[in-house]
Design an enzyme around this catalytic site. Structure first.
Site, PDB file in Angstrom:
ATOM      1  N   ASN A 149      21.746  24.783  69.112  1.00 57.67           N
ATOM      2  CA  ASN A 149      21.834  24.617  70.576  1.00 57.67           C
ATOM      3  C   ASN A 149      20.514  24.163  71.211  1.00 57.67           C
ATOM      4  OD1 ASN A 149      20.682  27.135  70.179  1.00 57.67           O
ATOM      5  ND2 ASN A 149      21.695  28.076  71.926  1.00 57.67           N
ATOM      6  N   ARG A 157       9.442  27.835  68.978  1.00 57.70           N
ATOM      7  CA  ARG A 157       9.214  29.198  69.468  1.00 57.70           C
ATOM      8  C   ARG A 157       8.819  30.131  68.317  1.00 57.70           C
ATOM      9  NH1 ARG A 157      13.621  31.403  73.447  1.00 57.70           N
ATOM     10  NH2 ARG A 157      14.767  32.122  71.652  1.00 57.70           N
ATOM     11  N   LYS A 172      14.959  26.216  57.616  1.00 59.49           N
ATOM     12  CA  LYS A 172      16.300  25.683  57.364  1.00 59.49           C
ATOM     13  C   LYS A 172      16.907  25.345  58.726  1.00 59.49           C
ATOM     14  CE  LYS A 172      20.355  27.688  56.847  1.00 59.49           C
ATOM     15  NZ  LYS A 172      21.091  26.758  57.737  1.00 59.49           N
ATOM     16  N   GLY A 226      20.531  32.895  66.105  1.00 61.11           N
ATOM     17  CA  GLY A 226      21.921  32.491  65.889  1.00 61.11           C
ATOM     18  C   GLY A 226      22.847  33.635  66.255  1.00 61.11           C
ATOM     19  N   GLU A 248      17.003  36.871  66.823  1.00 65.97           N
ATOM     20  CA  GLU A 248      17.426  36.538  68.197  1.00 65.97           C
ATOM     21  C   GLU A 248      18.904  36.210  68.110  1.00 65.97           C
ATOM     22  OE1 GLU A 248      15.598  37.133  70.552  1.00 65.97           O
ATOM     23  OE2 GLU A 248      13.574  37.071  69.733  1.00 65.97           O
ATOM     24  N   LEU A 249      19.742  37.137  68.564  1.00 61.39           N
ATOM     25  CA  LEU A 249      21.178  37.034  68.272  1.00 61.39           C
ATOM     26  C   LEU A 249      21.994  36.751  69.552  1.00 61.39           C
ATOM     27  CD1 LEU A 249      21.195  39.925  65.646  1.00 61.39           C
ATOM     28  CD2 LEU A 249      20.780  37.484  65.287  1.00 61.39           C
ATOM     29  N   ARG A 276      23.180  25.351  82.080  1.00 64.33           N
ATOM     30  CA  ARG A 276      22.070  24.613  81.463  1.00 64.33           C
ATOM     31  C   ARG A 276      22.378  24.351  79.986  1.00 64.33           C
ATOM     32  NH1 ARG A 276      18.542  28.727  79.189  1.00 64.33           N
ATOM     33  NH2 ARG A 276      16.699  27.417  78.986  1.00 64.33           N
ATOM     34  N   SER A 439      13.942  31.920  80.742  1.00 63.67           N
ATOM     35  CA  SER A 439      13.214  31.374  79.592  1.00 63.67           C
ATOM     36  C   SER A 439      11.826  30.874  79.985  1.00 63.67           C
ATOM     37  CB  SER A 439      14.011  30.226  78.988  1.00 63.67           C
ATOM     38  OG  SER A 439      15.314  30.684  78.710  1.00 63.67           O
TER      39      SER A 439
HETATM   40  C1  SIN Z   1      19.122  30.361  73.072  1.00 66.72           C
HETATM   41  O1  SIN Z   1      20.153  30.035  73.622  1.00 66.72           O
HETATM   42  O2  SIN Z   1      19.134  30.751  71.885  1.00 66.72           O
HETATM   43  C2  SIN Z   1      17.788  30.267  73.747  1.00 66.72           C
HETATM   44  C3  SIN Z   1      17.855  30.020  75.172  1.00 66.72           C
HETATM   45  C4  SIN Z   1      16.513  29.779  75.802  1.00 66.72           C
HETATM   46  O3  SIN Z   1      15.455  29.900  75.169  1.00 66.72           O
HETATM   47  O4  SIN Z   1      16.490  29.483  76.969  1.00 66.72           O
END
Ligand code: SIN
Length: 475
Positions: A149, A157, A172, A226, A248-249, A276, A439
């Site tokens: 995404n 990050r 990966k 993910g 980060e789920l 967004r 964010s």
């Molecule tokens: C994400 O959807 O995994 C991240 C969203 C963001 O950093 O704004």
């Protein structure tokens, strides 16, 4: 366009018996074939990362920092080219893709500044005899598994702080969007990142790839963005070697609108929080909890704003919502919408897939959604806004927290005291208070509950890629 594997600072072919087809989500047409890495390639990449890391950890923090800053500059110099690549393989609108590159690059600039500020501590032991000296060496080799995404930003990050802290990396990227990852590796090499330190190995066989990486004796950490479902599998497997993990789920963000909110501001924030990056973010507003006094008005205004959304290829002028990533994503979104309608929701707008080539779904607003409906429990990942009306604040908080997810929440009210009190009661790692976006590379990104472990960005982000060593010292 880079289409080979990047291992040990060299571009090379993948397995003979498989290539990754990359399709344009706006047309469904395959436009690139990418080398597919094997478990042996993953393992070699870990060797290369280890070799390079030993030298990199000895580089002075100031010099590592300068390299990171140069990465920021080089990514920004290639801003348009990278954004076009993202639109091609992900489909998001050009403005979002450009925003993503600025966001992605900023992780390098921010972490260049953090690299020279990794602090240890020195304390007197309470008994007075000795000192407690604590410092933070790098973890070693870090495996990164990144989502489609945000083809650029979810890599940088992780990558920028990992490099700043002195680690070697094997990435990966997702099979849907590997091109941006490969080009980023190319560009940061041009910016001065030493060969072998960052390796990119796309694959068709994620499970065997990950097994090879976890079993590699030099790997010490896994960083994943993910779904919670995949995160659980990776956590279980990482436990075999007691690897450090950052996860980060998924999310299921409540977006709360009180009667006293500035409705113009709330609708504007709702559009950002929902739409967004083509509504495919884990921070997306997933359930709109609106106080009864403004529920009808908010639904009408949100529907009007959603009606103005132009859906199409991210390359088309004026498009503000691109296609979803693949046909399955459209099926999933449609099933949730149909389920909500069957459970009594009313359709204010949309509610159907769009009949044209590509993976398009109508911007949709559903009112009178039942709090127990499946759409309120699932992560939608599509342009659908379900509205639940509330009259009682305690009940609203109960609904907001009635999920195993806890990534993001949003609260709109003119009463800041009430807004802060409600924010504190929402079980989520990040809250937007009268803001539709949370964010920011300078802020700690991460979730509570099953939305994840650890934080990315801010000051915490770089320490995730460090060990803590304590030296008991007698002077
Ligand atoms: C994400 O959807 O995994 C991240 C969203 C963001 O950093 O704004």
């Amino acid at each position: 366009m880079k289409t080979q594997l990047f291992i040990g600072g060299e571009w090379r072919d993948g397995a003979e018996d498989g290539v990754i087809d990359v399709a344009d989500p706006a047309t469904g047409e395959v436009f690139a074939e990418i080398a597919a890495g094997t478990p042996a390639d993953a393992s070699e990449a870990c060797d290369a990362a280890h070799e390079a890391q030993l030298a990199w950890a000895e580089v002075a923090p100031r010099d590592r920092s300068e390299t990171l800053r140069r990465c920021w500059e080089v990514l920004m110099e290639h801003h348009t080219e990278l954004a076009e690549l993202i639109v091609r393989e992900h489909g998001k609108p050009m403005a979002d893709a450009k925003g993503e590159i600025a966001y992605a690059a900023e992780f390098f600039r921010w972490n260049a500044e953090e690299t020279v500020r990794i602090r240890g501590t020195l304390a007197h032991a309470p008994a007075g005899a000795n000192r407690i000296l604590v410092h933070h060496p790098p973890v070693g080799v870090v495996v990164m598994i990144t989502p489609w995404n945000f083809p650029a930003a979810m890599i940088t990050r992780k990558l920028a702080p990992a490099l700043g802290a002195g680690n070697g990396v094997v990435i990966k990227p997702p099979k849907e969007t590997p091109l941006t990852a490969l080009r980023i590796a190319d560009l940061i090499t041009e910016a001065g990142v030493p060969g072998g330190l960052v390796n990119v190995v796309p694959t068709l066989d994620s499970e065997s790839w990950f097994d090879a990486a976890v079993d590699h004796q030099r790997v010490r950490m896994v960083s994943f963005t993910g779904s919670t479902e995949v995160g659980r599998v990776l956590l279980r497997r990482s436990a075999d070697r007691v690897l450090k993990t950052v996860m980060e789920l998924g999310g299921n963000a409540p977006f709360v609108v009180f009667d006293d909110a500035d409705l113009d501001q709330a609708v504007e924030g709702a559009m950002v929080a929902k739409m967004r990056h083509s509504a495919e973010t884990c921070t997306a507003a997933n359930r709109f909890l609106v106080e009864a006094g403004v529920a009808a008005e908010f639904a009408a205004r949100l529907a009007a704003a959603m009606r103005d959304v132009k859906v199409g290829s991210g390359f088309e002028d004026g498009v503000t919502c691109g296609p979803l990533i693949n046909p399955t994503a459209v099926d999933d979104v449609d099933a949730l919408v149909q389920g909500a309608m069957d459970a009594g929701a009313t359709v204010e707008l949309g509610g159907r897939r769009i009949d044209r080539p590509g993976n398009f779904y109508e911007p949709t607003v559903l009112a009178d959604v039942a709090a127990e409906s499946p759409i309120a429990q699932a992560e939608i990942f599509g342009p659908v806004a379900p509205i639940i009306t509330f009259t009682d604040v305690d009940r609203m908080i109960e609904i907001a927290n009635d999920t195993e997810m806890g990534l993001t929440g949003y609260v709109y009210t003119r009463d800041l005291g009430k807004g802060l009190a409600v924010s504190e009661r929402i079980q989520a790692g990040m809250i937007g208070l009268n803001r539709g976006s949370v964010s920011d590379p300078a802020a700690p990104f991460g979730g509570m509950k099953q939305s994840g472990l650890g934080r990315e960005g801010s000051t915490e982000g770089i320490y995730e890629f460090c060990e803590t060593q304590y030296i008991a010292t007698d002077w």
